[in-house]
Structure formats: C-alpha cells, structure tokens
Write a protein that holds these residues in place. Structure first.
Motif, mmCIF file in Angstrom:
data_model
loop_
_atom_site.group_PDB
_atom_site.id
_atom_site.type_symbol
_atom_site.label_atom_id
_atom_site.label_comp_id
_atom_site.label_asym_id
_atom_site.label_seq_id
_atom_site.Cartn_x
_atom_site.Cartn_y
_atom_site.Cartn_z
ATOM 1 N N UNK A 236 43.787 36.443 28.086
ATOM 2 C CA UNK A 236 44.486 37.583 28.693
ATOM 3 C C UNK A 236 43.846 38.895 28.270
ATOM 4 N N UNK A 237 43.484 38.994 27.002
ATOM 5 C CA UNK A 237 42.829 40.213 26.506
ATOM 6 C C UNK A 237 41.492 40.424 27.212
ATOM 7 N N UNK A 238 40.706 39.371 27.263
ATOM 8 C CA UNK A 238 39.369 39.469 27.867
ATOM 9 C C UNK A 238 39.458 39.781 29.359
ATOM 10 N N UNK A 239 40.425 39.145 30.050
ATOM 11 C CA UNK A 239 40.554 39.406 31.481
ATOM 12 C C UNK A 239 41.046 40.818 31.743
ATOM 13 N N UNK A 240 41.985 41.303 30.935
ATOM 14 C CA UNK A 240 42.466 42.675 31.109
ATOM 15 C C UNK A 240 41.318 43.670 31.004
ATOM 16 N N UNK A 241 40.471 43.488 30.008
ATOM 17 C CA UNK A 241 39.328 44.389 29.842
ATOM 18 C C UNK A 241 38.364 44.276 31.020
ATOM 19 N N UNK A 242 38.164 43.055 31.504
ATOM 20 C CA UNK A 242 37.213 42.856 32.601
ATOM 21 C C UNK A 242 37.732 43.439 33.910
ATOM 22 N N UNK B 226 46.401 46.876 32.205
ATOM 23 C CA UNK B 226 46.608 45.719 33.077
ATOM 24 C C UNK B 226 47.849 44.953 32.624
ATOM 25 N N UNK B 227 48.827 44.880 33.507
ATOM 26 C CA UNK B 227 50.084 44.158 33.257
ATOM 27 C C UNK B 227 50.067 42.913 34.137
ATOM 28 N N UNK B 228 50.019 41.732 33.525
ATOM 29 C CA UNK B 228 49.890 40.498 34.296
ATOM 30 C C UNK B 228 51.250 39.981 34.776
ATOM 31 N N UNK B 229 51.230 39.414 35.972
ATOM 32 C CA UNK B 229 52.403 38.797 36.588
ATOM 33 C C UNK B 229 52.009 37.399 37.069
ATOM 34 N N UNK B 230 52.954 36.712 37.705
ATOM 35 C CA UNK B 230 52.648 35.387 38.251
ATOM 36 C C UNK B 230 52.074 35.463 39.655
#
Length: 457
Positions: A94-100, A112-116
C-alpha cells in the motif's frame, strides 16, 4: 468447455445468483451467458464460444485476460500477508503503490486514500470535501454540482451525485444538496451548436451560474469525468476544463475529476486530467488500476486537503475494511510494471486515431448519428433520422437495444454495451493492448448488426 455442469450452473444461477443491473425476466426463455475464461482481448463462454471483449469487462481489463504475471503477484502477496487493514497500520504494497500513483498524478495530488472500488472513491471524495471545509472555517460548504446524465456510482452519496433520474427514482429519497448542469454533448448542443469552443465555454459557465444560484458559501465541489461515460462518451470541448478550473478557483470550490473509467491508460495517459491539461483538487479512480485482477479504488487528494488532518487530534473518520487490501495493491504494482514494460500508454497513443477512423467508417450507415470519444473509449449514437437527428422513443429504444441489439451483438461474438441512459448508444472500450486487427473485427461485427437493426425498424 463445460458439459455435464452446464445445466446445473444455469439452474443454480436462476435460483440463487442475483446479478447486478440485470433484468432477470430476460432469462425466463434463454440461457444466462456464463463466461469461463479469457485470453488476451477475448473471453470464452461455457460452451466454448469466443467473444471479442470490446468493453474491457466493464472499462477494467486494460491489459487483457490471462496475464499470469498478475495472478502470480496476487498469489505471492497472499502467501506473505493475505490481509491487513490501513486503520492506523500500514503494509509495504500500500505504501509503495501510494507513492507510485502519486508520482503519476498531476500537480500536488500526493495523498492517496485507498478504497475497494470506484463508488467508494466518489463517496470518499464528497466526505472529504465536506470535512475539509468544516476544518478551515467554512462549514456551510457541502453541496455538489455534477452534470446531466453523468454516472458516479451506486452508493447513496454517489448515486445522489449521479445525473440519471431513472436510475435514482426507486431509491429516493437520497442524500440532498446535489445539483445538475449541462453536459458536453455537442451533437445535441442546446446552445452554440455550430461552434464547439463557444459551446464548451457556455457549458462551463453553467457551473458558475449554478454556484451563484446556490450560493458560493454552500458549494463544496464539482464532480466531472474527463470523458463523460453515461450518454455515450462526451469529450470536453477545447477550453472547457480550463474555464471550469477558473470558476472553481474563483468560488473556492473543489474540482473532482472522476476518473474511475478514464484513468490508467484509457485515454492514453495515466490520468484523464493529464490528457486534457487541467489540474483537479481530487481524482477518484478504480477499475484499470489493477486491470481487474483484484478489486481496488482510490481517492487522490492534494496536499492542501490533507494539511488540516496533520495537526492535533484531527482525523478523517472514514475507511473501508478492504480498502488498500495487500493482495490488491500488490497486483496494482505488478499491473503498473507491465504498463511500463509493454509500453501500454504508447500503444493507446499510437493507435487511438486508427480506432477512431475505423469506427467512423460506420458513419455511412443510416442508423449511426454520431461517433464520439477519445483514446480507447467511444460511443456510437443511434438515430431514427440522420438528417434531423431524431432519436427513438422509449418503446422503440427498448425494442432496438434490449429486444435486438444486445443479444445480436453477443451472438455475433462482440461483447460491448448497448445503452439507453440518455439517447441510445453502443459503447466500446477494448483492452489497451488492442490494435488494428481488433478494431476491424469490432467494425465488421457492428456493421452487420447495425445494418440488420436498421432493416428491422
């Protein structure tokens, strides 16, 4: 191919499976289509028949079907860490994807706030807008403006923002305080139908008028898709988003770019805002972020919107159990790896003009009124009279779309959408790996089916 199991699947589907947006009476007299596998741009049903997936599932399957790299990424992550919520804890993917994701987002959209999924991302954006303005001393700002016929999701808040009265009526009363402005359907422009740029300016200015009518001190956000989906792929006229940005800045209103469909390559860029050169305050996205190999969505917000939550006891009291799921975020990372390795964005940019030109060949059919869209995202509007642009009445549209087209296209081996949320259209959004051979197949099948549809009118 299934043999002995097929009839049992049909029985169990009729008796137990409640399908989404489905008129179940359709299957009183015909089998339910059962898709069992996919490979590249094609899907296969339980009886072995092949179909070109010209809708990328549901604007989702950017890389096509059967990508073992993505399946392996999911399996690897599930073995290491199958689940961990993002509630005061984090995990690496999640950390890596948010940065990317932030690295691709325009401007200072770094949070980046992740949802389903996409509806949850829209819901999150509206809640953030209201929460943010309360924290900065503007508590009356809560209203949302969106466009006529636009679709933004099915949750109570997202459905309220949606501009499709027929989709909302059975669930009312919904969340109040949402208002509609005209969309950018130039084919049926109510003003400046002879000048695309002037029409775009007029359409954008309706947002300012709506803000003034409601009171700028009460309006929190404007939700707009880069290319509007419902109604049949309305692209923005030149200067439209530039003017919308000016209006939002003038009235201190957040511009939310709803890119659940348009992000991750659908228009040839990671984000539709980049394609059309505007700076949103928030982007909502989902679908193509994993190419459908796992469910995931996201709200991407500017640093400015995060800032009040970085002090004292404040927190954004909002979240989802499966938002940022470790398997989903790992799949998304692998998906973006393949985007780079296979030059997916470049493929769309190299071929989008050819896709448009191939679809525009259908303009010689009397039933085709307009071909519009961008990238790998197109709508073909169907008309009763090409010269006058006369559309079909409700009964005619019912017979055309549900009585004939949907099944006929499927029978001919083309999976796409025949839609009447607005004027009747056929929508096309193939996987981003497609090239001219796929475009030709789409055009040839559409030509046969639409020609026959016209002869039956």
């Amino acid at each position: 191919m299934l043999t002995g199991d097929y009839e049992q699947l049909q029985t169990d589907a009729r008796d137990h499976l409640w399908m989404h947006f489905t008129r179940h009476s359709t299957y009183d007299t015909q089998d339910i289509p059962i898709i069992v596998r996919g490979e590249g741009a094609y899907i296969y049903d339980a009886q072995g028949k092949r179909y070109l997936d010209a809708l990328a599932g549901l604007f989702v399957s950017q890389l096509g079907h059967g990508r073992t790299e993505l399946a392996e990424a999911a399996a690897k992550q599930a073995k290491e860490l199958a689940f961990m919520p993002l509630w005061s804890y984090a995990h690496p993917s999640a950390i890596e994807l948010a940065a990317r994701v932030a690295s691709h987002a325009p401007g200072d959209l770094n949070r980046v706030f992740f949802t389903s999924g996409g509806g949850e991302a829209v819901e999150t954006a509206w809640k953030l807008a209201k929460n943010y303005f309360k924290l900065v001393g503007k508590p009356l700002k809560h209203k949302v403006i969106s466009r006529a016929i636009a679709y933004h999701g099915t949750t109570q808040g997202a459905l309220s923002i949606t501009g499709l009265p027929g989709l909302k009526a059975q669930f009312e009363p919904l969340v109040p305080s949402t208002f509609r402005v005209p969309n950018t359907n130039f084919y049926r422009a109510p003003e400046h139908g002879d000048d695309l740029t002037r029409f775009g300016r007029w359409a954008a200015d309706q947002i300012a008028i709506a803000i003034e009518n409601e009171g700028a001190e009460t309006v929190a956000a404007v939700f707009l898709e880069p290319v509007q989906n419902a109604g049949g792929c309305f692209p923005p006229p030149p200067g439209y988003f530039e003017r919308v940005r000016e209006i939002c800045d003038e009235y201190d209103v957040l511009l939310v770019s709803d890119e659940v469909i348009c992000a991750f390559g659908r228009l040839g860029e990671m984000f539709g805002a980049t394609r059309f050169g505007y700076q949103p305050d928030i982007i909502t996205c989902a679908k193509g972020i994993t190419s459908g190999y796992a469910p995931l969505g996201a709200m991407i917000a500017s640093d400015r919107l995060m800032e009040p939550f970085l002090r004292g006891h404040e927190s954004f009291a909002h979240g989802y159990t499966f938002g940022g799921h470790p398997v989903s975020t790992a799949v998304a990372m692998a998906n973006l790896d393949l985007f780079e390795r296979d030059k997916v964005l470049e493929n769309v940019r190299d071929n989008r003009d050819a896709f448009r030109a191939t679809l525009e060949k259908l303009n010689d059919l009397p039933i085709v009124g307009d071909v519009r869209g961008d990238g790998y995202f197109y709508g073909i509007e169907l008309v009763k009279d090409k010269a006058t642009k006369e559309t079909f009445n409700d009964d005619e549209a019912e017979r055309l779309l549900r009585g004939y087209l949907s099944r006929a296209l499927y029978d001919e081996g083309l999976y796409c959408r025949a839609d009447d949320r607005g004027d009747p259209v056929v929508q096309l959004a193939p996987p981003l790996i497609c090239t001219q051979e796929h475009f030709d197949e789409i055009e040839q099948i559409l030509r046969v089916v639409l020609d026959k549809a016209w002869s039956m009118l």
